[in-house]
Design a protein around this motif. Structure first.
Motif, PDB file in Angstrom:
ATOM      1  N   SER A 106       0.852  -1.191   0.000  1.00  0.00           N
ATOM      2  CA  SER A 106       0.000   0.000   0.000  1.00  0.00           C
ATOM      3  C   SER A 106       0.887   1.239   0.000  1.00  0.00           C
ATOM      4  N   SER A 107       0.248   2.416  -0.123  1.00  0.00           N
ATOM      5  CA  SER A 107       1.033   3.663  -0.104  1.00  0.00           C
ATOM      6  C   SER A 107       0.904   4.355   1.255  1.00  0.00           C
ATOM      7  N   HIS A 108       0.337   3.673   2.241  1.00  0.00           N
ATOM      8  CA  HIS A 108       0.150   4.263   3.572  1.00  0.00           C
ATOM      9  C   HIS A 108       1.504   4.598   4.199  1.00  0.00           C
ATOM     10  N   PRO A 109       1.613   5.724   4.935  1.00  0.00           N
ATOM     11  CA  PRO A 109       2.905   6.103   5.540  1.00  0.00           C
ATOM     12  C   PRO A 109       3.471   5.038   6.492  1.00  0.00           C
ATOM     13  N   SER A 110       2.591   4.209   7.094  1.00  0.00           N
ATOM     14  CA  SER A 110       3.072   3.125   7.954  1.00  0.00           C
ATOM     15  C   SER A 110       3.151   1.796   7.206  1.00  0.00           C
ATOM     16  N   GLY A 111       2.841   1.810   5.912  1.00  0.00           N
ATOM     17  CA  GLY A 111       2.905   0.570   5.127  1.00  0.00           C
ATOM     18  C   GLY A 111       4.353   0.200   4.844  1.00  0.00           C
ATOM     19  N   ILE A 112       4.584  -1.066   4.550  1.00  0.00           N
ATOM     20  CA  ILE A 112       5.962  -1.551   4.394  1.00  0.00           C
ATOM     21  C   ILE A 112       6.686  -0.871   3.230  1.00  0.00           C
ATOM     22  N   VAL A 113       5.966  -0.494   2.160  1.00  0.00           N
ATOM     23  CA  VAL A 113       6.642   0.159   1.014  1.00  0.00           C
ATOM     24  C   VAL A 113       7.198   1.507   1.463  1.00  0.00           C
ATOM     25  N   SER A 114       6.373   2.280   2.179  1.00  0.00           N
ATOM     26  CA  SER A 114       6.835   3.585   2.683  1.00  0.00           C
ATOM     27  C   SER A 114       7.971   3.427   3.678  1.00  0.00           C
ATOM     28  N   LEU A 115       7.897   2.401   4.522  1.00  0.00           N
ATOM     29  CA  LEU A 115       8.965   2.196   5.519  1.00  0.00           C
ATOM     30  C   LEU A 115      10.294   1.882   4.829  1.00  0.00           C
ATOM     31  N   CYS A 116      10.228   1.048   3.795  1.00  0.00           N
ATOM     32  CA  CYS A 116      11.452   0.719   3.042  1.00  0.00           C
ATOM     33  C   CYS A 116      12.035   1.977   2.404  1.00  0.00           C
ATOM     34  N   LEU A 117      11.156   2.776   1.819  1.00  0.00           N
ATOM     35  CA  LEU A 117      11.610   3.994   1.153  1.00  0.00           C
ATOM     36  C   LEU A 117      12.154   5.000   2.170  1.00  0.00           C
ATOM     37  N   LEU A 118      11.492   5.111   3.309  1.00  0.00           N
ATOM     38  CA  LEU A 118      11.959   6.016   4.368  1.00  0.00           C
ATOM     39  C   LEU A 118      13.346   5.586   4.840  1.00  0.00           C
ATOM     40  N   PHE A 119      13.520   4.295   5.074  1.00  0.00           N
ATOM     41  CA  PHE A 119      14.815   3.761   5.506  1.00  0.00           C
ATOM     42  C   PHE A 119      15.907   4.093   4.484  1.00  0.00           C
ATOM     43  N   GLU A 120      15.634   3.794   3.193  1.00  0.00           N
ATOM     44  CA  GLU A 120      16.652   4.031   2.159  1.00  0.00           C
ATOM     45  C   GLU A 120      16.955   5.517   2.006  1.00  0.00           C
ATOM     46  N   THR A 121      15.912   6.345   2.084  1.00  0.00           N
ATOM     47  CA  THR A 121      16.093   7.790   1.912  1.00  0.00           C
ATOM     48  C   THR A 121      16.919   8.371   3.062  1.00  0.00           C
ATOM     49  N   LEU A 122      16.633   7.917   4.288  1.00  0.00           N
ATOM     50  CA  LEU A 122      17.408   8.395   5.447  1.00  0.00           C
ATOM     51  C   LEU A 122      18.883   8.054   5.284  1.00  0.00           C
ATOM     52  N   LEU A 123      19.166   6.817   4.877  1.00  0.00           N
ATOM     53  CA  LEU A 123      20.570   6.425   4.706  1.00  0.00           C
ATOM     54  C   LEU A 123      21.227   7.200   3.575  1.00  0.00           C
ATOM     55  N   GLN A 124      20.544   7.293   2.437  1.00  0.00           N
ATOM     56  CA  GLN A 124      21.147   7.962   1.281  1.00  0.00           C
ATOM     57  C   GLN A 124      21.381   9.446   1.573  1.00  0.00           C
ATOM     58  N   THR A 125      20.469  10.055   2.352  1.00  0.00           N
ATOM     59  CA  THR A 125      20.576  11.498   2.606  1.00  0.00           C
ATOM     60  C   THR A 125      21.574  11.811   3.714  1.00  0.00           C
ATOM     61  N   TYR A 126      21.526  11.031   4.790  1.00  0.00           N
ATOM     62  CA  TYR A 126      22.306  11.416   5.977  1.00  0.00           C
ATOM     63  C   TYR A 126      23.568  10.582   6.185  1.00  0.00           C
ATOM     64  N   LEU A 127      23.658   9.444   5.481  1.00  0.00           N
ATOM     65  CA  LEU A 127      24.894   8.645   5.548  1.00  0.00           C
ATOM     66  C   LEU A 127      25.293   8.258   4.126  1.00  0.00           C
ATOM     67  N   PRO A 128      25.475   9.267   3.258  1.00  0.00           N
ATOM     68  CA  PRO A 128      25.676   8.959   1.832  1.00  0.00           C
ATOM     69  C   PRO A 128      26.895   8.071   1.570  1.00  0.00           C
TER      70      PRO A 128
END
Length: 430
Positions: free
Chosen positions: A309-331
């Motif tokens: 799903s596209s819900h902010p607590s859905g697994i797709v969003s969580l995966c994207l949030l995780f990857e985005t945090l790493l790419q942005t703050y620990l490039p």
């Protein structure tokens, strides 16, 4: 994509039926019913041969499906911001950055007292704890669910946690609830479902081998077998983008009037599913109460961890949030791991799908789940996953393979959740 994944799961289940010549459901003979009733509280002593049964799917199979998700409306779009996302998830969803997460999780800030942190504030921890317990008792006395939710954001005292969670989940255990649980139990005794063997196998493969949870084996069977029969769980499909699997009465394939939901609750367990229940066994010792809490946790939170799903607590969003945090703050770390073929999500996915159950020490896991309930959100799982990578970054920068990266992150049982979250959210340079 979602439809084809659901079909794959059903096909796997049906082919298991065919291979093993086992029906999806059958009525138990009277002798078998009596036997099951007699050993209801010690089902763990049973050692049926389950070697031919296999989990319908494991988290890594599900991850492959998520990696292949695409948004057809987006392919020709010109949004460059997402084009620079180098993770595995290729669906452009809006996820929070650290400033937004700080705002959302403001009570986790460095100046707020927290249970699970020994020396964070100016106030000595035992003083904070005594005062926090006193406030918690007051919240329970008032039976105010919203106040309990706000209170638990700073962590729950061990002695009050079971009552606070029940209050937040609006569970009061009336006589009719106990009766309902007994009816589900009767249904288990009377009918044998193929998913029973899958549940049995899952408990044997996961919780039974876990140092913390093996003692709860019997509770897990009771709760999960009853859960599979509970048609009230179907209600969550109204706000879940998935659809419950259907089976057809023999010889009537495709005729809707002969379709039944299978299993009756619409949820096919996957490898690790029993770990959603295991930590709750520390808090609730009456099976009907444990059952109610688990069911409510599932329909509020856990179903989102294995639904597309596209819900902010859905697994797709969580995966994207995780990857985005790493790419942005620990490039540097992100690029290094990507270069050596160790995409970080391949390691963290299993933690998030299981809400870290079976990976963290139980006291730490319960502190994490306090915050899931307190913020009514699963986003903290992605933040913690990123924080774990940040914490082990020095070692991870030295690895040269996925196997080596996995070895660095193999054991999370010594981690302290709250300091990791605080440092990552409030001490990361943004």
């Amino acid at each position: 994509m979602r439809g084809s994944w659901e079909k794959r799961i059903l096909k796997s289940l049906n082919s298991m039926c065919t291979e093993l010549s086992i029906p999806l459901a059958r009525k138990r003979p009277v002798g078998e019913q009596k036997e099951l009733l007699n050993k209801w509280n010690e089902m763990g002593t049973d050692e049926p041969d389950l070697s031919l049964f296999r989990p319908v799917y494991a988290p890594k199979d599900f991850l492959e499906v998520l990696i292949n998700l695409r948004n057809p409306n987006y392919e020709n779009g010109d949004s460059l911001s997402f084009r620079t996302h180098l993770g595995l998830i290729q669906v452009p969803l809006k996820v929070k950055d650290i400033p937004e997460l700080k705002e959302c999780f403001v009570e986790l800030g460095l100046s707020t007292g927290q249970l699970g942190i020994d020396d964070s504030t100016q106030v000595p921890p035992e003083l904070f704890e005594n005062e926090h317990v006193r406030i918690g008792q007051k919240v329970l006395l008032q039976q105010d669910s919203a106040a309990a939710q706000q209170y638990i954001r700073q962590g729950s005292p061990t002695a009050l946690r079971a009552e606070l969670w029940a209050l937040i989940l609006n569970i009061s255990s009336q006589p009719e609830d106990i009766l309902y649980y007994e009816q589900l139990k009767t249904n288990v005794i009377q009918h044998d479902l193929l998913v029973d063997s899958l549940i049995y196998k899952d408990v044997k493969l996961t919780a039974s081998n876990d140092d913390y949870y093996f003692v709860f084996e019997d509770y897990l069977y009771q709760v999960l077998l009853c859960f599979s029969r509970d048609t009230s769980v179907l209600g969550h499909f109204a706000y879940n983008s998935a659809s419950p699997p259907k089976s057809y009465i023999r010889g009537k394939l495709g005729l809707e009037e002969y379709a039944v939901f299978y299993p009756p609750n619409g949820v096919i367990p996957f490898h690790g599913f029993s770990m959603y229940v295991a930590p709750l066994c520390f808090l609730y010792h009456e099976p009907y109460k444990l059952y109610q809490i688990f069911r409510e946790m599932y329909v509020r939170f856990f179903f989102r961890l294995h639904s597309i799903s596209s819900h902010p607590s859905g697994i797709v969003s969580l995966c994207l949030l995780f990857e985005t945090l790493l790419q942005t703050y620990l490039p540097q770390l992100f690029y290094h791991l990507r270069e050596i073929g160790a995409q970080p999500l391949r390691i963290s996915f299993k933690w998030m799908v299981r809400a870290f159950s079976g990976y963290l020490a139980t006291d730490q896991l319960l502190l994490l789940w306090d915050r899931i309930l307190g913020y009514n959100s699963l986003e903290i799982l992605a933040v913690l996953a990123a924080a774990v990578f940040a914490f082990r970054a020095v070692n991870l920068m030295e690895v040269t393979s996925l196997a080596a990266a996995e070895a660095v992150l193999a054991d999370l049982s010594t981690l302290k959740v709250m300091p990791l979250l605080q440092i990552f959210l409030f001490a990361t340079v943004t």
